[in-house]
Design a protein around this motif. Structure first.
Motif, PDB file in Angstrom:
ATOM      1  N   LEU A 120      -7.749  -2.061  -3.173  1.00  0.00           N
ATOM      2  CA  LEU A 120      -8.193  -2.397  -1.817  1.00  0.00           C
ATOM      3  C   LEU A 120      -9.602  -2.971  -1.845  1.00  0.00           C
ATOM      4  N   PHE A 144       1.783  -4.502   4.240  1.00  0.00           N
ATOM      5  CA  PHE A 144       1.244  -3.768   3.087  1.00  0.00           C
ATOM      6  C   PHE A 144       1.930  -2.414   2.936  1.00  0.00           C
ATOM      7  N   SER A 145       2.132  -1.703   4.036  1.00  0.00           N
ATOM      8  CA  SER A 145       2.782  -0.388   3.954  1.00  0.00           C
ATOM      9  C   SER A 145       4.239  -0.525   3.489  1.00  0.00           C
ATOM     10  N   ARG A 158     -12.559  -0.422   3.253  1.00  0.00           N
ATOM     11  CA  ARG A 158     -11.358  -0.375   4.094  1.00  0.00           C
ATOM     12  C   ARG A 158     -10.833   1.060   4.171  1.00  0.00           C
ATOM     13  N   TYR A 201      -3.842  -5.611  -2.454  1.00  0.00           N
ATOM     14  CA  TYR A 201      -3.887  -5.783  -1.007  1.00  0.00           C
ATOM     15  C   TYR A 201      -4.254  -7.210  -0.630  1.00  0.00           C
ATOM     16  N   ASP A 254      -9.731   2.604   6.767  1.00  0.00           N
ATOM     17  CA  ASP A 254      -8.525   2.703   7.589  1.00  0.00           C
ATOM     18  C   ASP A 254      -7.256   2.555   6.744  1.00  0.00           C
ATOM     19  N   LEU A 255      -7.306   1.671   5.740  1.00  0.00           N
ATOM     20  CA  LEU A 255      -6.154   1.508   4.855  1.00  0.00           C
ATOM     21  C   LEU A 255      -5.998   2.697   3.920  1.00  0.00           C
ATOM     22  N   LYS A 256      -7.130   3.193   3.434  1.00  0.00           N
ATOM     23  CA  LYS A 256      -7.079   4.350   2.533  1.00  0.00           C
ATOM     24  C   LYS A 256      -6.425   5.540   3.202  1.00  0.00           C
ATOM     25  N   GLN A 284      -4.544  -9.340   3.318  1.00  0.00           N
ATOM     26  CA  GLN A 284      -4.503  -9.075   4.749  1.00  0.00           C
ATOM     27  C   GLN A 284      -3.134  -9.464   5.292  1.00  0.00           C
TER      28      GLN A 284
END
Length: 144
Positions: free
Chosen positions: A35, A15-16, A39, A9, A41-43, A11
């Motif tokens: 990650l 990423f998606s 994080r 990852y 929110d990303l998980k 910033q």
């Protein structure tokens, strides 16, 4: 043999797209997202199929974690000098960069060639700066 693919990852907004690109390129591989710690929110945004490993942001900790994962392939989000060195130190046989368009591009070369390329770019930049500095000093109009 199941391949392990690690997506490192950075910033960014894509990423998606990188996760989707790796899923479509290697559908049978085990995907792992590396990650930064904290994080959530990303998980939560990642598909269930993707394993999540958290790591501190320090470079040495990331390198240790990458080597411990024993990845067959590594995907970074930018071909920046720091990420190219991290990719070379990861131990992954296949290294790629996923651009903002979602296309995978190979990151060629081992650690020595990456460092040589970076030193060459630095030297060219210094020479250009010296040339411009000299040009400005020589062609400067005299002060009134």
């Amino acid at each position: 043999m199941t391949k392990r693919v690690v997506i490192l990852y950075s910033q960014s907004d894509h990423f998606s797209r990188a996760v989707e690109a790796m899923q479509s390129a290697l559908p049978d591989a085990t995907l792992t997202a590396l990650l930064p710690t904290g994080r959530d929110d990303l998980k939560n945004a990642l598909p269930e199929r993707v394993e999540v490993v958290e790591t501190p942001a320090q470079a040495l900790a990331v390198i240790r974690q990458l080597r411990a994962l024993d990845a067959d392939a590594l995907c970074v989000l930018y071909p920046s000098p720091r990420l190219r060195v991290l990719a070379a130190l990861s131990g992954a046989r296949v290294r790629a960069c996923c651009g903002e368009d979602g296309k995978l591009r190979p990151l060629d070369g081992g650690l020595f060639s990456v460092l040589a390329s970076l030193a060459s770019q630095r030297l060219r930049g210094e020479v250009r700066y010296a040339w411009l500095w000299l040009f400005v000093r020589i062609t400067r109009a005299p002060r009134p």
